[in-house]
Design a protein around this motif. Structure first.
Motif, PDB file in Angstrom:
ATOM      1  N   ALA A  47       0.833  -1.212   0.000  1.00 33.05           N
ATOM      2  CA  ALA A  47       0.000   0.000   0.000  1.00 33.05           C
ATOM      3  C   ALA A  47       0.860   1.252   0.000  1.00 33.05           C
ATOM      4  O   ALA A  47       0.569   2.220  -0.701  1.00 33.05           O
ATOM      5  N   ILE A  50       2.269   1.736  -3.550  1.00 32.83           N
ATOM      6  CA  ILE A  50       1.241   2.209  -4.486  1.00 32.83           C
ATOM      7  C   ILE A  50       0.912   3.671  -4.214  1.00 32.83           C
ATOM      8  O   ILE A  50       0.761   4.473  -5.142  1.00 32.83           O
ATOM      9  N   ASN A  51       0.809   4.064  -2.951  1.00 35.47           N
ATOM     10  CA  ASN A  51       0.555   5.464  -2.615  1.00 35.47           C
ATOM     11  C   ASN A  51       1.689   6.364  -3.091  1.00 35.47           C
ATOM     12  O   ASN A  51       1.453   7.472  -3.583  1.00 35.47           O
ATOM     13  N   GLU A  54       1.284   6.854  -6.769  1.00 32.49           N
ATOM     14  CA  GLU A  54       0.167   7.756  -7.033  1.00 32.49           C
ATOM     15  C   GLU A  54       0.548   9.215  -6.770  1.00 32.49           C
ATOM     16  O   GLU A  54       0.146  10.111  -7.500  1.00 32.49           O
ATOM     17  N   GLY A  93      -4.921  -4.759 -10.538  1.00 30.74           N
ATOM     18  CA  GLY A  93      -5.903  -4.245  -9.586  1.00 30.74           C
ATOM     19  C   GLY A  93      -6.296  -2.815  -9.914  1.00 30.74           C
ATOM     20  O   GLY A  93      -5.519  -2.046 -10.484  1.00 30.74           O
ATOM     21  N   GLU A  94      -7.519  -2.429  -9.553  1.00 30.14           N
ATOM     22  CA  GLU A  94      -8.024  -1.094  -9.887  1.00 30.14           C
ATOM     23  C   GLU A  94      -7.178   0.019  -9.266  1.00 30.14           C
ATOM     24  O   GLU A  94      -6.814   0.975  -9.942  1.00 30.14           O
ATOM     25  N   LYS A  95      -6.869  -0.083  -7.977  1.00 27.36           N
ATOM     26  CA  LYS A  95      -6.059   0.950  -7.316  1.00 27.36           C
ATOM     27  C   LYS A  95      -4.683   1.049  -7.965  1.00 27.36           C
ATOM     28  O   LYS A  95      -4.173   2.142  -8.191  1.00 27.36           O
ATOM     29  N   GLU A  96      -4.092  -0.097  -8.305  1.00 28.19           N
ATOM     30  CA  GLU A  96      -2.777  -0.119  -8.925  1.00 28.19           C
ATOM     31  C   GLU A  96      -2.814   0.509 -10.320  1.00 28.19           C
ATOM     32  O   GLU A  96      -1.943   1.297 -10.677  1.00 28.19           O
ATOM     33  N   ARG A  97      -3.834   0.178 -11.116  1.00 26.93           N
ATOM     34  CA  ARG A  97      -3.962   0.758 -12.461  1.00 26.93           C
ATOM     35  C   ARG A  97      -4.115   2.270 -12.390  1.00 26.93           C
ATOM     36  O   ARG A  97      -3.485   3.009 -13.142  1.00 26.93           O
ATOM     37  N   LYS A  98      -4.967   2.738 -11.464  1.00 28.55           N
ATOM     38  CA  LYS A  98      -5.167   4.190 -11.333  1.00 28.55           C
ATOM     39  C   LYS A  98      -3.891   4.888 -10.884  1.00 28.55           C
ATOM     40  O   LYS A  98      -3.576   5.979 -11.371  1.00 28.55           O
ATOM     41  N   ALA A  99      -3.166   4.282  -9.956  1.00 27.17           N
ATOM     42  CA  ALA A  99      -1.901   4.861  -9.501  1.00 27.17           C
ATOM     43  C   ALA A  99      -0.905   4.956 -10.653  1.00 27.17           C
ATOM     44  O   ALA A  99      -0.209   5.957 -10.805  1.00 27.17           O
ATOM     45  N   LYS A 102      -1.934   7.751 -13.066  1.00 24.74           N
ATOM     46  CA  LYS A 102      -1.632   9.053 -12.472  1.00 24.74           C
ATOM     47  C   LYS A 102      -0.127   9.335 -12.515  1.00 24.74           C
ATOM     48  O   LYS A 102       0.301  10.436 -12.831  1.00 24.74           O
TER      49      LYS A 102
END
Length: 105
Positions: A47, A50-51, A54, A93-99, A102
């Motif tokens: 996490a 990934i943060n 992002e 994963g969705e969070k990973e793709r968005k990060a 970005k």
């Protein structure tokens, strides 16, 4: 294992980038995984990594993912005086793709 210490050069949004993968594995289903070895004292958890991607504070992971178009990224901490740690990231994963999106902006 596909390769060890493989150099790469690519252009991302008009910027030339180059680097070296520590190791690339091909999993039984044909999907590739990038493996990076670290010797530093601390490695953030999944996490935290990934943060950082992002927020634009980690460019290694998005560049590796962009250039190689891999699905998985593993970091192994290899210090003799510390616990061995493996942090795995699945880029699907969705969070990973968005990060990643970005970060690439």
């Amino acid at each position: 294992m596909v390769s060890v210490e493989e150099n790469f050069t690519d252009t991302i949004k008009g910027i030339k980038v180059c680097g070296r993968y520590d190791r690339i594995d091909r999993l039984p289903d044909g999907i590739e995984r990038i493996v990076d070895y670290k010797t530093g004292k601390n490695i953030p958890g999944r996490a935290g990594l990934i943060n950082a991607v992002e927020r634009g504070e980690n460019f290694q992971i998005p560049v590796y993912g962009w250039v190689r178009k891999c699905r998985y990224f593993n970091i192994y901490r290899l210090r003799y005086d510390r616990e061995k740690i493996c942090v795995s990231i699945d880029f699907s994963g969705e969070k990973e793709r968005k990060a990643m999106e970005k970060a690439m902006e």
